[in-house]
Design a protein around this motif. Structure first.
Motif, mmCIF file in Angstrom:
data_model
loop_
_atom_site.group_PDB
_atom_site.id
_atom_site.type_symbol
_atom_site.label_atom_id
_atom_site.label_comp_id
_atom_site.label_asym_id
_atom_site.label_seq_id
_atom_site.Cartn_x
_atom_site.Cartn_y
_atom_site.Cartn_z
ATOM 1 N N ARG A 121 0.830 -1.199 0.000
ATOM 2 C CA ARG A 121 0.000 0.000 0.000
ATOM 3 C C ARG A 121 0.870 1.257 0.000
ATOM 4 O O ARG A 121 1.791 1.389 0.787
ATOM 5 N N ILE A 122 0.543 2.178 -0.888
ATOM 6 C CA ILE A 122 1.226 3.472 -0.901
ATOM 7 C C ILE A 122 0.431 4.430 -0.040
ATOM 8 O O ILE A 122 -0.771 4.600 -0.212
ATOM 9 N N ARG A 123 1.110 5.047 0.915
ATOM 10 C CA ARG A 123 0.482 5.997 1.811
ATOM 11 C C ARG A 123 1.109 7.365 1.566
ATOM 12 O O ARG A 123 2.066 7.491 0.801
ATOM 13 N N TYR A 124 0.577 8.369 2.259
ATOM 14 C CA TYR A 124 1.092 9.721 2.036
ATOM 15 C C TYR A 124 1.379 10.422 3.360
ATOM 16 O O TYR A 124 0.580 10.368 4.297
ATOM 17 N N ALA A 125 2.536 11.052 3.404
ATOM 18 C CA ALA A 125 2.911 11.925 4.508
ATOM 19 C C ALA A 125 2.824 13.363 3.999
ATOM 20 O O ALA A 125 2.999 13.619 2.803
ATOM 21 N N THR A 126 2.561 14.287 4.890
ATOM 22 C CA THR A 126 2.493 15.694 4.509
ATOM 23 C C THR A 126 3.688 16.428 5.096
ATOM 24 O O THR A 126 3.866 16.464 6.325
ATOM 25 N N SER A 127 4.515 16.998 4.234
ATOM 26 C CA SER A 127 5.707 17.704 4.678
ATOM 27 C C SER A 127 5.342 19.081 5.228
ATOM 28 O O SER A 127 4.184 19.524 5.153
ATOM 29 N N ILE A 157 4.083 13.371 0.261
ATOM 30 C CA ILE A 157 5.200 12.468 -0.025
ATOM 31 C C ILE A 157 4.701 11.027 0.056
ATOM 32 O O ILE A 157 4.184 10.588 1.093
ATOM 33 N N ALA A 158 4.842 10.287 -1.028
ATOM 34 C CA ALA A 158 4.396 8.893 -1.084
ATOM 35 C C ALA A 158 5.401 7.991 -0.379
ATOM 36 O O ALA A 158 6.613 8.133 -0.547
#
Length: 348
Positions: free
Chosen positions: A6-12, A18-19
């Motif tokens: 699973r590709i998740r996302y972080a928020t910079s 950011i994947a």
């Protein structure tokens, strides 16, 4: 190693998404990818990292690349922000990083901010981006970028693989069209521009994390004096050098020592002696110099006697003599003159 695809996302910090994804379970290690590596096009890195670490490996796409947000602001501080944002999203308190070549810059910038980064493995780090990009091997590649960005990526893959060698470890069978789609032209150019401004001389002394620098002096992407000079600047670093003809084939002893470091062994304990290596590419020497030994070697290269070294370092003369003896043994050198020559050749 269990694979959570699973590709998740972080928020910079600046809102850039950011994947990232995780693979495996247990203690966590973040891989800071050098460009143009992506989640979809990881090159040889998963195999390299997972042979050295038993646990959860966190991979991510650089900003502007792969599944991460594109057409965004680029700077070394933003890259460090992205690395920390992925660590936050992955639920990490302490951060252990595996980085290579240009990505060592953001790893060390993040480590310099405070104690959260506890350990960093640095493969062939670039101490001076300006110096690296001005190398005679690199300048012609950058000229290709101005004429044909798609051709630039193909040439960079060949350069990273080694001239005249198969690009399969990097391409994984991906088509040229797939490789070209990893980044927009403006993000690619911006990333290279940032790389040219990365100078670690000022930031390295602020890093308190334990660092292991590895470098194949026989066939490297980066000149080995970069590693030697960086090892001098980092307060808590061990330098591991070896010489082998194949760029992406690592001697078993190197793999074992990196594995010990990532598993929590102090680098100075895991790397307490030189080892003679042998394999298909012929013999090579594995060198592990402690921070104190590098300091002593620099003084030997400056022509200092054991007594002068002892006075400079405020140690007993017998201790200085023992350090010199250990250095000569590790480097397989006959005398101080050969040690001084070796030090000059490797930037110490």
């Amino acid at each position: 190693m269990d694979d959570d695809s699973r590709i998740r996302y972080a928020t910079s910090n600046d809102g850039t998404r950011i994947a990232w994804k995780a693979k495996g379970q247990g203690p966590s290690l973040i891989f800071a990818p050098p460009w143009p590596i992506t989640l979809a096009w990881p090159g040889p890195w998963p195999t390299i990292i997972e042979s050295r670490f038993d646990g959860r490996v966190i991979y991510y796409d650089r900003r502007g690349f792969g599944n991460s947000e594109r057409h965004v602001e680029h700077s070394i501080e933003r890259y460090a922000d992205d690395l920390e944002a992925v660590a936050d999203a992955a639920g990490l308190d302490d951060i252990m990083i595996y980085s290579a070549v240009v990505s060592c810059s953001e790893a060390l910038h993040l480590a310099a901010r405070g104690p959260r980064v506890t350990r960093a493995a640095l493969g062939e780090p670039v101490l001076s981006g300006r110096e690296w990009l001005n190398r005679s091997e690199i300048r012609p590649l950058l000229a290709v970028l101005d004429r044909d960005p798609s051709m630039f990526l193909q040439v960079m893959v060949q350069f990273a693989s080694g001239w005249g060698r198969s690009t399969e470890p990097f391409t994984g069978g991906a088509s040229t069209r797939e490789r070209i789609s990893i980044a927009s032209e403006d993000d690619l150019r911006a990333t290279i521009d940032v790389s040219a401004t990365c100078e670690l001389d000022a930031i390295a002394p602020l890093v308190r994390a334990e660092c292991l620098i590895t470098h194949n002096t026989g066939d490297s992407l980066v000149a080995d004096p970069h590693s030697a000079r960086l090892a001098q600047l980092l307060p808590n670093a061990t330098l591991l050098l070896w010489s082998a003809a194949e760029r992406w084939v690592f001697p078993p002893e190197v793999v074992a020592r990196v594995r010990e470091f990532l598993g929590g062994e102090p680098a100075s304990t895991a790397l307490d002696a030189g080892t003679t290596l042998s394999g298909g590419s012929g013999s090579a020497q594995l060198l592990a110099l402690s921070a104190r030994e590098r300091e002593v070697l620099a003084l030997v290269a400056a022509g200092k006697t054991n007594r002068e070294i002892a006075e400079k370092l405020v140690v007993a003369e017998a201790t200085a003599a023992r350090h010199v003896h250990n250095i000569l043994n590790k480097l397989d050198l006959a005398n101080r003159v050969e040690a001084a020559t070796w030090a000059a050749r490797h930037g110490l």
